[in-house]
Design a protein around this motif. Structure first.
Motif, short mmCIF file in Angstrom:
data_model
loop_
_atom_site.label_atom_id
_atom_site.label_comp_id
_atom_site.label_asym_id
_atom_site.label_seq_id
_atom_site.Cartn_x
_atom_site.Cartn_y
_atom_site.Cartn_z
N UNK A 137 115.94 30.63 48.80
CA UNK A 137 115.27 30.23 47.56
C UNK A 137 113.75 30.30 47.72
N UNK A 138 113.27 29.84 48.88
CA UNK A 138 111.83 29.87 49.13
C UNK A 138 111.31 31.30 49.23
N UNK A 139 112.06 32.18 49.90
CA UNK A 139 111.64 33.58 50.02
C UNK A 139 111.60 34.24 48.64
N UNK A 140 112.54 33.91 47.80
CA UNK A 140 112.56 34.48 46.45
C UNK A 140 111.39 33.96 45.62
N UNK A 141 111.06 32.66 45.78
CA UNK A 141 109.92 32.09 45.05
C UNK A 141 108.61 32.75 45.50
#
Length: 170
Positions: A137-141
């Protein structure tokens, strides 16, 4: 001598090992064409296969005008009844001629019948989707951060997290 010839003498196709047993079991229930049982989801369609199973084929005295009996739950029976004409056409296409004249619908409890082979509750459920991890999720954000529009950025972050979770679970 080719590799193919060597394999032909040593190995048998799996269907060849069980084909006679499948034919014998299906003929005992009236299924002259075992393809109807083995390829039910393809013949009937995924939606019908999720709510109904073929149980029996009974033939009239002359051999024409058979009745296909389907097993379904009480809640799904009216939906299945509305599809019988289309289903009859698809089943007859499997047989190669108009073998099935009638479709009879038999209702059962959602957990199946005595043989325990029809578990409609689980068949109708969609497979579980992988859940994105916190790191995904963090990488996508981070990847979507340069996008100026807030709604679009959030949508892209969710999409990216889902894509990352699917690629890691495959």
């Amino acid at each position: 001598m080719s590799n193919r010839n060597l394999q032909a003498g040593r190995f048998k196709r799996a269907i060849g090992l069980v084909q006679r047993d499948i034919r014998k079991a299906s003929e005992s229930r009236g299924f002259a064409v075992s393809k109807l049982l083995t390829n039910w989801a393809e013949i009937a369609g995924e939606q019908v296969a999720a709510i109904a199973r073929p149980v029996n084929v009974s033939y009239a005295k002359g051999g024409f005008g058979a009745t296909l009996t389907l097993l379904t739950t009480g809640a799904q029976a009216p939906m299945l009844q509305m599809q019988t004409e289309r289903l009859k056409e698809r089943v007859n296409a499997c047989y190669g001629y108009a073998a099935i004249r009638h479709i009879r619908i038999t209702q059962t409890a959602p957990t199946g019948f005595a043989e325990g082979r029809a578990d409609f509750e689980h068949a109708a459920q969609a497979p579980q989707k992988p859940v994105p991890s916190k790191a995904q999720q963090e990488a996508a954000r981070e990847t979507a951060a340069p996008v100026a529009d807030d709604q679009l950025r959030e949508a892209l972050a969710r999409l990216g997290a889902n894509v990352l979770s699917r690629s890691k679970s495959s």
